[in-house]
Design an enzyme around this catalytic site. Sequence first.
Site, PDB file in Angstrom:
ATOM      1  CG  ASN A 151      -0.399  -0.139   2.511  1.00 57.13           C
ATOM      2  OD1 ASN A 151       0.732  -0.616   2.642  1.00 57.13           O
ATOM      3  ND2 ASN A 151      -1.121   0.268   3.526  1.00 57.13           N
ATOM      4  CE  LYS A 174       7.390 -11.099   1.387  1.00 57.91           C
ATOM      5  NZ  LYS A 174       6.757 -10.245   0.336  1.00 57.91           N
ATOM      6  N   PRO A 176       7.008  -5.901  -1.388  1.00 58.91           N
ATOM      7  CG  PRO A 176       5.618  -4.086  -1.836  1.00 58.91           C
ATOM      8  CD  PRO A 176       6.870  -4.460  -1.104  1.00 58.91           C
ATOM      9  CD  GLU A 177       6.446 -10.894  -2.938  1.00 57.44           C
ATOM     10  OE1 GLU A 177       5.442 -10.461  -2.343  1.00 57.44           O
ATOM     11  OE2 GLU A 177       7.502 -11.197  -2.351  1.00 57.44           O
ATOM     12  N   GLY A 227       1.493  -5.543   7.736  1.00 59.30           N
ATOM     13  CA  GLY A 227       0.506  -6.213   6.901  1.00 59.30           C
ATOM     14  C   GLY A 227      -0.735  -6.518   7.707  1.00 59.30           C
ATOM     15  CB  SER A 228      -3.557  -8.752   7.094  1.00 58.82           C
ATOM     16  OG  SER A 228      -2.919 -10.000   6.958  1.00 58.82           O
ATOM     17  CD  GLU A 249       3.784  -0.239  12.918  1.00 62.66           C
ATOM     18  OE1 GLU A 249       2.568  -0.001  13.052  1.00 62.66           O
ATOM     19  OE2 GLU A 249       4.665   0.381  13.502  1.00 62.66           O
ATOM     20  CG  LEU A 250      -0.113  -6.618  12.995  1.00 62.23           C
ATOM     21  CD1 LEU A 250      -0.490  -7.709  13.970  1.00 62.23           C
ATOM     22  CD2 LEU A 250       0.684  -7.186  11.831  1.00 62.23           C
ATOM     23  CB  CYS A 283      -2.770   0.204   8.350  1.00 63.80           C
ATOM     24  SG  CYS A 283      -1.288   1.210   8.496  1.00 63.80           S
ATOM     25  CD  GLU A 380      -7.061  -3.017   7.895  1.00 66.98           C
ATOM     26  OE1 GLU A 380      -6.616  -4.170   7.954  1.00 66.98           O
ATOM     27  OE2 GLU A 380      -6.345  -2.004   7.983  1.00 66.98           O
TER      28      GLU A 380
END
Length: 477
Positions: A151, A174, A176-177, A227-228, A249-250, A283, A380
């Site tokens: 995001n 890693k 984001p793909e 992420g989630s 950080e969710l 988020c 969310e």
Amino acid sequence: MYTDLLFYIDGQWTAGCSGNTATVINPSTGETIGQLPLASNADLDTALAAAGRGFETWSNTSAYDRSAILRRAAALVRERHARMAECMTLDQGKPLAESTLEAKSAADHIEWYAEEGRRAYGRIVPSRNAAVRQLVVREPVGPVAAFTPWNFPINQAVRKIAGALAAGCSIIIKAPEEAPGAVIELVRCFHDAGLPEGVLNLVFGVPAHVSDYLIKSPIIRKVSFTGSTAIGRQLGALAAAHLKLTTMELGGHAPFIVCEDANVEAAAALACVLKFRNAGQVCAAPSRFYVHDAVFEPFARRFAELAAQLKVGDGFDPASQMGPLANARRLMMVQELVADARELGATLLTGGQRMGDKGNFFQPTVLTDLPEQARLLNEEPFGPVAPLLRFSDLDSVIAQANSLEYGLAAFAFTRSLKTATELGNRLQAGMVSINHFGLALPETPFGGIKSSGHGSEGGTEGLDAYLTTKFISQVGI
Ligand code: NAD
């Protein structure tokens, strides 16, 4: 215009050895824009060994010298921000103006950490014996494994990279793909700034495989994930099994409370900016709007009017104020949430539809009259959808705001200092912003509580996340 899609391992740009790739898609057009290599175990082993060596080099480099390299990287980010922004609009979709702001602010984050890294002070504890010195020193925790989402491809990555490097850690990130371009350009700035080999490594891959492999490795000492909540739980459990420190950080589901005495025009204008920025894929975006009965009608009218006026389109069109959703998954999820609310009797004030059949565009959407069980009020939303709810007293709205498992951000509008203080004290959130948007600056902590995670990025806390404490007691003989 796009970039070469490669890993960065041990100071080298490489496609790795697996031969497997993922397709990168422009979310505005649905067209393929590149093939991204996916890491094999051998690639990950190379990155781990490099990060181990990189840690030896970097943790033994003075904070002063580390700071100088970080500042050079910040200067390069500033110089090249336009290139990074273009890559981000191409693979993530957000309007170029938003990408530009994010790219420029990456330099601020790096500079903040470059300075803060020089202030990783310890202390001297008075001893019980005059001959004894008791020292508390702060040391870098070790090689870090970091996982960042699509995001805010630059912002999420730079906070982890700069925090870890400023503390003296090496890092394997890693990224984001689905939106890899801008992070690759960001990493180039660190390379060109003279960062020693192995200190920063960038990989892409099958997320569950890469995280499992890296977190289990004895080389990795710290895990930082954005992420989630669902994935955060999994990675947190894995990290705990191997006793690795974590920063999580969710997800969030931020309340936005408009009190009876609020400046309604200012509240509606800010609500519109915060809700539809990055097509709602934020988020910390407000996602439950609680509006006092006395001002509900004017707020709802103005907010819906502003939402309906937003120009939605390709991020490269200078007129676009909102781009597409970043991937087809999000588009489907937003459609489901709106359909669920409508089936349960919600009233649509504006929007509610996918736009066209190319790309992932969805109208800025405002709904009201939702029952408590609507999915939109509990899951969310991570999309351009705003549910409006009424309230009549402060205690009940605070209870509603605190009723979910999330606790990332909370927003409120009131002209009363007493109410503002009470909201600041009683809202269960890692960050509370009243009468304006004041979050996510490099010098202030960003992070959540409850199921929104733990730990902070930014502020002095952001550096602490990559430091451990050592106690040394010594006496001269
Ligand atoms: P998701 O949960 O599958 O993935 C979220 C992110 O985590 C992605 O970047 C993904 O690549 C990564 N990921 C997934 N599984 C992983 C694993 N096992 N190991 C390491 N990384 C992994 O969901 P999604 O469809 O990509 O995104 C939607 C949800 O993710 C949203 O509902 C939102 O809650 C959350 N999200 C949160 C943030 C945030 O800033 N906190 C950012 C992006 C997405």
